[in-house]
Design a protein around this motif. Structure first.
Motif, PDB file in Angstrom:
ATOM      1  N   THR A  82       8.818   6.524   8.510  1.00 40.13           N
ATOM      2  CA  THR A  82       9.628   5.828   7.503  1.00 40.13           C
ATOM      3  C   THR A  82       8.777   4.953   6.595  1.00 40.13           C
ATOM      4  OG1 THR A  82      10.074   4.209   9.224  1.00 40.13           O
ATOM      5  CG2 THR A  82      11.838   5.787   8.735  1.00 40.13           C
ATOM      6  N   GLY A  83       7.453   5.075   6.691  1.00 40.36           N
ATOM      7  CA  GLY A  83       6.587   4.297   5.798  1.00 40.36           C
ATOM      8  C   GLY A  83       6.682   2.806   6.054  1.00 40.36           C
ATOM      9  N   TRP A  84       6.604   2.433   7.343  1.00 36.01           N
ATOM     10  CA  TRP A  84       6.684   1.012   7.678  1.00 36.01           C
ATOM     11  C   TRP A  84       5.283   0.407   7.754  1.00 36.01           C
ATOM     12  CZ3 TRP A  84       6.221  -1.486  12.910  1.00 36.01           C
ATOM     13  CH2 TRP A  84       6.434  -2.870  12.810  1.00 36.01           C
ATOM     14  N   PRO A  86       4.076  -3.380   7.482  1.00 35.98           N
ATOM     15  CA  PRO A  86       4.507  -4.759   7.281  1.00 35.98           C
ATOM     16  C   PRO A  86       3.599  -5.480   6.277  1.00 35.98           C
ATOM     17  CG  PRO A  86       4.087  -4.295   9.611  1.00 35.98           C
ATOM     18  CD  PRO A  86       3.690  -3.081   8.857  1.00 35.98           C
ATOM     19  N   THR A  87       4.195  -6.305   5.460  1.00 39.42           N
ATOM     20  CA  THR A  87       3.411  -7.061   4.478  1.00 39.42           C
ATOM     21  C   THR A  87       2.586  -8.117   5.217  1.00 39.42           C
ATOM     22  OG1 THR A  87       5.305  -6.794   3.007  1.00 39.42           O
ATOM     23  CG2 THR A  87       3.589  -8.323   2.305  1.00 39.42           C
ATOM     24  N   PRO A  88       1.251  -8.107   5.054  1.00 33.85           N
ATOM     25  CA  PRO A  88       0.439  -9.127   5.718  1.00 33.85           C
ATOM     26  C   PRO A  88       0.765 -10.540   5.201  1.00 33.85           C
ATOM     27  CG  PRO A  88      -0.904  -7.265   5.041  1.00 33.85           C
ATOM     28  CD  PRO A  88       0.443  -7.089   4.382  1.00 33.85           C
ATOM     29  N   LEU A 108      17.797 -10.695  -1.968  1.00 28.51           N
ATOM     30  CA  LEU A 108      17.966  -9.377  -1.347  1.00 28.51           C
ATOM     31  C   LEU A 108      16.601  -8.831  -0.947  1.00 28.51           C
ATOM     32  CD1 LEU A 108      19.791  -6.882  -0.694  1.00 28.51           C
ATOM     33  CD2 LEU A 108      19.258  -6.047  -2.998  1.00 28.51           C
ATOM     34  N   GLU A 109      16.487  -8.399   0.315  1.00 26.15           N
ATOM     35  CA  GLU A 109      15.293  -7.672   0.793  1.00 26.15           C
ATOM     36  C   GLU A 109      15.796  -6.285   1.165  1.00 26.15           C
ATOM     37  OE1 GLU A 109      13.098  -5.938   1.969  1.00 26.15           O
ATOM     38  OE2 GLU A 109      11.398  -6.986   2.874  1.00 26.15           O
ATOM     39  N   PRO A 110      15.616  -5.286   0.277  1.00 23.96           N
ATOM     40  CA  PRO A 110      16.319  -4.015   0.467  1.00 23.96           C
ATOM     41  C   PRO A 110      15.593  -2.978   1.320  1.00 23.96           C
ATOM     42  CG  PRO A 110      15.329  -4.125  -1.724  1.00 23.96           C
ATOM     43  CD  PRO A 110      14.945  -5.381  -1.022  1.00 23.96           C
ATOM     44  N   SER A 111      14.450  -3.313   1.884  1.00 27.92           N
ATOM     45  CA  SER A 111      13.731  -2.391   2.790  1.00 27.92           C
ATOM     46  C   SER A 111      12.975  -3.293   3.763  1.00 27.92           C
ATOM     47  CB  SER A 111      12.776  -1.484   2.002  1.00 27.92           C
ATOM     48  OG  SER A 111      12.143  -2.197   0.957  1.00 27.92           O
ATOM     49  N   ALA A 112      13.749  -3.999   4.577  1.00 26.80           N
ATOM     50  CA  ALA A 112      13.255  -5.233   5.204  1.00 26.80           C
ATOM     51  C   ALA A 112      12.379  -5.034   6.431  1.00 26.80           C
ATOM     52  CB  ALA A 112      14.438  -6.126   5.549  1.00 26.80           C
ATOM     53  N   VAL A 131      18.502  -5.046   3.956  1.00 26.71           N
ATOM     54  CA  VAL A 131      18.863  -3.656   4.219  1.00 26.71           C
ATOM     55  C   VAL A 131      17.651  -3.006   4.871  1.00 26.71           C
ATOM     56  CG1 VAL A 131      19.609  -1.471   3.199  1.00 26.71           C
ATOM     57  CG2 VAL A 131      20.305  -3.626   2.143  1.00 26.71           C
ATOM     58  N   GLU A 132      17.887  -2.187   5.884  1.00 25.41           N
ATOM     59  CA  GLU A 132      16.798  -1.451   6.536  1.00 25.41           C
ATOM     60  C   GLU A 132      17.375  -0.147   7.072  1.00 25.41           C
ATOM     61  OE1 GLU A 132      13.412  -1.338   7.110  1.00 25.41           O
ATOM     62  OE2 GLU A 132      13.910   0.390   8.341  1.00 25.41           O
ATOM     63  N   VAL A 133      16.720   0.965   6.709  1.00 25.96           N
ATOM     64  CA  VAL A 133      17.285   2.265   7.057  1.00 25.96           C
ATOM     65  C   VAL A 133      17.212   2.543   8.560  1.00 25.96           C
ATOM     66  CG1 VAL A 133      15.191   3.681   6.770  1.00 25.96           C
ATOM     67  CG2 VAL A 133      17.428   4.648   6.202  1.00 25.96           C
ATOM     68  N   ARG A 136      16.887   0.571  14.554  1.00 28.39           N
ATOM     69  CA  ARG A 136      16.222  -0.283  15.537  1.00 28.39           C
ATOM     70  C   ARG A 136      15.496  -1.442  14.868  1.00 28.39           C
ATOM     71  NH1 ARG A 136      14.429   5.158  18.286  1.00 28.39           N
ATOM     72  NH2 ARG A 136      14.555   5.589  16.071  1.00 28.39           N
ATOM     73  N   ARG A 137      14.958  -1.191  13.653  1.00 26.34           N
ATOM     74  CA  ARG A 137      14.362  -2.328  12.934  1.00 26.34           C
ATOM     75  C   ARG A 137      15.461  -3.270  12.450  1.00 26.34           C
ATOM     76  NH1 ARG A 137      10.796   1.520  10.136  1.00 26.34           N
ATOM     77  NH2 ARG A 137       9.333   1.973  11.807  1.00 26.34           N
ATOM     78  N   ALA A 138      16.600  -2.701  12.072  1.00 22.76           N
ATOM     79  CA  ALA A 138      17.717  -3.570  11.661  1.00 22.76           C
ATOM     80  C   ALA A 138      18.102  -4.482  12.836  1.00 22.76           C
ATOM     81  CB  ALA A 138      18.897  -2.727  11.208  1.00 22.76           C
ATOM     82  N   ALA A 153      21.154   0.872   6.578  1.00 21.20           N
ATOM     83  CA  ALA A 153      21.600   1.944   5.676  1.00 21.20           C
ATOM     84  C   ALA A 153      20.455   2.378   4.791  1.00 21.20           C
ATOM     85  CB  ALA A 153      22.747   1.435   4.802  1.00 21.20           C
ATOM     86  N   ASP A 154      20.644   3.533   4.156  1.00 18.30           N
ATOM     87  CA  ASP A 154      19.706   3.992   3.130  1.00 18.30           C
ATOM     88  C   ASP A 154      20.034   3.221   1.855  1.00 18.30           C
ATOM     89  OD1 ASP A 154      18.405   5.255   1.080  1.00 18.30           O
ATOM     90  OD2 ASP A 154      19.002   7.286   1.671  1.00 18.30           O
ATOM     91  N   PHE A 155      19.150   2.338   1.460  1.00 20.98           N
ATOM     92  CA  PHE A 155      19.426   1.470   0.307  1.00 20.98           C
ATOM     93  C   PHE A 155      19.737   2.289  -0.952  1.00 20.98           C
ATOM     94  CE2 PHE A 155      17.561  -0.974  -3.341  1.00 20.98           C
ATOM     95  CZ  PHE A 155      18.605  -1.881  -3.450  1.00 20.98           C
ATOM     96  N   LEU A 156      19.080   3.436  -1.093  1.00 21.40           N
ATOM     97  CA  LEU A 156      19.246   4.217  -2.321  1.00 21.40           C
ATOM     98  C   LEU A 156      20.670   4.757  -2.474  1.00 21.40           C
ATOM     99  CD1 LEU A 156      15.852   6.165  -2.425  1.00 21.40           C
ATOM    100  CD2 LEU A 156      16.521   4.155  -3.740  1.00 21.40           C
ATOM    101  N   MET A 172      10.597  -7.390  -2.303  1.00 17.87           N
ATOM    102  CA  MET A 172      10.562  -6.113  -1.578  1.00 17.87           C
ATOM    103  C   MET A 172       9.166  -5.518  -1.478  1.00 17.87           C
ATOM    104  SD  MET A 172      12.450  -4.032  -4.668  1.00 17.87           S
ATOM    105  CE  MET A 172      12.730  -2.507  -3.804  1.00 17.87           C
ATOM    106  N   ASN A 173       8.987  -4.760  -0.415  1.00 19.35           N
ATOM    107  CA  ASN A 173       7.805  -3.910  -0.240  1.00 19.35           C
ATOM    108  C   ASN A 173       8.380  -2.581   0.243  1.00 19.35           C
ATOM    109  OD1 ASN A 173       5.550  -2.560   0.628  1.00 19.35           O
ATOM    110  ND2 ASN A 173       5.080  -3.969   2.301  1.00 19.35           N
ATOM    111  N   PRO A 174       8.856  -1.758  -0.711  1.00 18.09           N
ATOM    112  CA  PRO A 174       9.593  -0.548  -0.311  1.00 18.09           C
ATOM    113  C   PRO A 174       8.660   0.540   0.189  1.00 18.09           C
ATOM    114  CG  PRO A 174       9.318  -0.607  -2.687  1.00 18.09           C
ATOM    115  CD  PRO A 174       8.708  -1.874  -2.168  1.00 18.09           C
TER     116      PRO A 174
END
Ligand SMILES: C[S@@+](CC[C@H](N)C(=O)[O-])C[C@H]1O[C@@H](n2cnc3c(N)ncnc32)[C@H](O)[C@@H]1O
Length: 274
Positions: A82-84, A86-88, A108-112, A131-133, A136-138, A153-156, A172-174
């Motif tokens: 899922t391209g996770w 994390p932002t350092p 809003l953090e849409p890919s959290a 929002v986090e697709v 388990r991360r949600a 959910a899928d933010f898109l 965001m860091n999508p």
């Protein structure tokens, strides 16, 4: 991603210590099993900390509950699926400073992901919807308790008008695959005078496809910026991907298709109303 059986057996072993942000195996395991375990733990976002006092895999978030769920399911959400990434922390600070987050602002953090950004936004008093697709991360985000609302959910696919109000800030860091779609969709959740700050693949500065060219022109028009980040910005997250920082300020009547812009459009159903 499914855990190999022998890795699952090690993780479920009562001697394995899963505590705070650490996973430690305090007993001998065969080298091939250790290598598979290392692959799985790194895929989950852990990094080996070999210092004498630690000697464990360290995660960028609390791991107990997440690990319990993954063991029960026999699988884990791999960062590669899922391209996770994390932002350092230094970049988290830079992003939040640039966004100018003050107490009481809606953000809003849409890919959290697992909350690298939401934790700092909350510390600054932002009221966060995340929002986090990945379910388990949600759950990790819910456990952290920093957000007013967490949607798995899928933010898109989300309709901006499901939110009554636009957000003061979008941070965001999508996932970089479809990253520009995420950013444009996030703008549709922003107040007319909101600010969006996004970490994005550096390619956005020079890609020649129509969507990227038009986006750069729009950022220019609103007085925004797309600046390269240092090459090693994501080294702590185990990737050398080149990145940039996107800053998009809104203003009423500007060209951005903000939440307000969407609200002002006639709804198709209204056209047929009696
Ligand atoms: C590069 S990570 C960044 C995570 C977090 N924003 C941070 O800064 O640490 C991108 C996150 O977006 C999530 N993601 C991927 N596609 C998504 C989608 N369509 N909707 C919502 N989240 C998504 C991934 O599961 C991953 O956790």
């Amino acid at each position: 991603m499914r855990f190999p059986n022998n890795v699952l057996a090690v993780l479920a072993d009562p001697r394995t210590e899963v505590k705070g942000d650490l996973v430690r195996i305090p007993f001998e395991i065969d080298r091939p099993v250790y290598e598979q375990l290392n692959v799985a733990l790194r895929g989950m976002g852990g990094q080996w900390d070999g210092s004498k006092a630690v000697r464990a895999h360290r995660f960028p978030h609390r791991i107990e509950e997440h690990m319990r769920q993954c063991i029960a399911a026999g699988e884990y959400p791999s960062r590669y699926e899922t391209g996770w990434f994390p932002t350092p922390h230094p970049l988290v600070m830079q992003v939040c400073d640039l966004a100018g987050i003050y107490a009481g602002m809606t953000v809003l953090e849409p890919s959290a992901g697992a909350g690298a950004l939401t934790q700092e936004i909350a510390r600054r008093g932002g009221v966060i919807d995340a929002v986090e697709v990945d379910e388990r991360r949600a759950d990790i985000l819910r456990e952290q308790g920093d957000c007013r609302r967490v949607v798995a959910a899928d933010f898109l696919t989300m309709d901006p008008l499901d939110y009554e109000e636009g957000f003061h800030r979008i941070v965001m860091n999508p996932p970089f695959k479809e990253g520009l779609d995420h950013i444009k969709h996030a703008i549709s959740h922003m107040n007319d005078d909101g600010i969006l700050v996004a970490v994005m693949s550096d390619g956005l500065r020079w890609w020649s496809d129509m969507a990227s060219v038009e986006f750069r022109a729009m950022v220019d028009e609103v007085g925004g910026e797309i600046e390269p980040l240092p090459e090693d910005s994501f080294a702590a997250s185990g990737t050398t991907v080149r990145t940039c920082l996107v800053y998009v300020p809104g203003y009423a009547g500007g060209p951005l298709r903000t939440h307000g812009w969407h609200r002002r459009q006639p709804r198709q159903l209204d056209l047929f109303a009696a």
